[in-house]
Design a protein around this motif. Structure first.
Motif, PDB file in Angstrom:
ATOM      1  N   MET A   1       0.017   0.998   9.798  1.00  0.00           N
ATOM      2  CA  MET A   1       1.208   1.635  10.259  1.00  0.00           C
ATOM      3  C   MET A   1       2.114   0.859   9.365  1.00  0.00           C
ATOM      4  SD  MET A   1       3.112   0.363  13.686  1.00  0.00           S
ATOM      5  CE  MET A   1       3.259   1.961  14.670  1.00  0.00           C
ATOM      6  N   THR A   2       3.317   1.604   8.802  1.00  0.00           N
ATOM      7  CA  THR A   2       4.167   1.032   7.966  1.00  0.00           C
ATOM      8  C   THR A   2       5.520   0.725   8.944  1.00  0.00           C
ATOM      9  OG1 THR A   2       3.674   2.388   6.241  1.00  0.00           O
ATOM     10  CG2 THR A   2       6.092   1.492   6.162  1.00  0.00           C
ATOM     11  N   LEU A   3       6.006  -0.410   8.878  1.00  0.00           N
ATOM     12  CA  LEU A   3       7.104  -0.966   9.582  1.00  0.00           C
ATOM     13  C   LEU A   3       8.376  -0.196   9.294  1.00  0.00           C
ATOM     14  CD1 LEU A   3       6.327  -4.943   9.542  1.00  0.00           C
ATOM     15  CD2 LEU A   3       5.793  -3.266  11.442  1.00  0.00           C
ATOM     16  N   ASP A   6      11.912  -4.671   8.351  1.00  0.00           N
ATOM     17  CA  ASP A   6      11.351  -5.770   7.889  1.00  0.00           C
ATOM     18  C   ASP A   6      12.109  -7.220   8.553  1.00  0.00           C
ATOM     19  OD1 ASP A   6      13.390  -6.174   6.129  1.00  0.00           O
ATOM     20  OD2 ASP A   6      12.004  -5.720   4.524  1.00  0.00           O
ATOM     21  N   SER A  31       5.038  -8.503  11.057  1.00  0.00           N
ATOM     22  CA  SER A  31       4.146  -7.999  10.826  1.00  0.00           C
ATOM     23  C   SER A  31       3.690  -6.860  11.693  1.00  0.00           C
ATOM     24  CB  SER A  31       2.699  -8.738  10.453  1.00  0.00           C
ATOM     25  OG  SER A  31       2.141  -9.330  11.722  1.00  0.00           O
ATOM     26  N   GLU A  32       2.614  -5.921  11.291  1.00  0.00           N
ATOM     27  CA  GLU A  32       2.334  -4.814  12.253  1.00  0.00           C
ATOM     28  C   GLU A  32       1.878  -5.464  13.734  1.00  0.00           C
ATOM     29  OE1 GLU A  32      -0.825  -2.348  10.262  1.00  0.00           O
ATOM     30  OE2 GLU A  32       0.656  -1.901   8.564  1.00  0.00           O
ATOM     31  N   SER A  71      11.400  -2.941  14.734  1.00  0.00           N
ATOM     32  CA  SER A  71      10.354  -3.206  13.717  1.00  0.00           C
ATOM     33  C   SER A  71       9.526  -1.823  13.266  1.00  0.00           C
ATOM     34  CB  SER A  71       9.591  -4.447  13.582  1.00  0.00           C
ATOM     35  OG  SER A  71       8.474  -4.461  14.471  1.00  0.00           O
ATOM     36  N   ARG A  72       9.231  -1.323  14.531  1.00  0.00           N
ATOM     37  CA  ARG A  72       8.241  -0.164  14.646  1.00  0.00           C
ATOM     38  C   ARG A  72       9.267   1.379  14.604  1.00  0.00           C
ATOM     39  NH1 ARG A  72       3.186  -1.524  17.669  1.00  0.00           N
ATOM     40  NH2 ARG A  72       2.454  -3.470  16.771  1.00  0.00           N
TER      41      ARG A  72
END
Length: 140
Positions: A1-3, A6, A31-32, A71-72
């Motif tokens: 999964m890409t955030l 950041d 982080s993830e 962040s998600r």
């Protein structure tokens, strides 16, 4: 999964949209799997007896879980807390910052559930544990 956001973009979001509290808080890392947020403990956060106030610890947990969700999903300012529970486990140090270690347990379309452990910087045992549910506004 890409955030979606950041550390730097989360801190910039806080500075822009929550300028009244931004000086007291910072996202340290993301982080993830985990987000670490800091409460810069100052005189305004202390209670008699040399402890950090419960509302200050709650605010840290709320900010940590909120920013972990952002962040998600990106900068959704209107995601709001819909349920919260906090357990105060031991007296935090008043002379050090507090760190919240946050994990997202469930991320759905309309609800997200997160958990944060709060530590006095430099101590291994947590001083509080918090779980929260956030309502995420429908897109569009």
């Amino acid at each position: 999964m890409t955030l979606a956001m950041d550390r730097d973009s989360l801190n910039a979001f806080l500075a822009r949209d929550f300028e009244q509290i931004a000086p007291d808080f910072a996202v340290e890392s993301v982080s993830e799997d985990v987000l670490i947020a800091r409460l810069r403990v100052g005189h305004a956060h202390l209670r008699p007896g040399g402890t950090v106030s419960g509302p200050s610890m709650f605010a840290l947990a709320d900010l940590a879980i909120y920013t972990a969700i952002l962040s998600r999903i990106g900068p959704v300012a209107l995601a709001v807390t819909s349920n919260a529970s906090i357990d105060f486990l031991r007296k935090p140090r008043s002379e050090t910052d507090l760190l919240a270690e946050c994990r997202i347990l469930k991320l759905g379309r309309l609800l997200a559930v997160g958990e944060a452990l709060i530590f006095s910087e430099g101590l291994e045992a947590p001083v509080a544990r918090c779980s929260m549910t956030y309502a995420i506004p429908p897109s569009g």
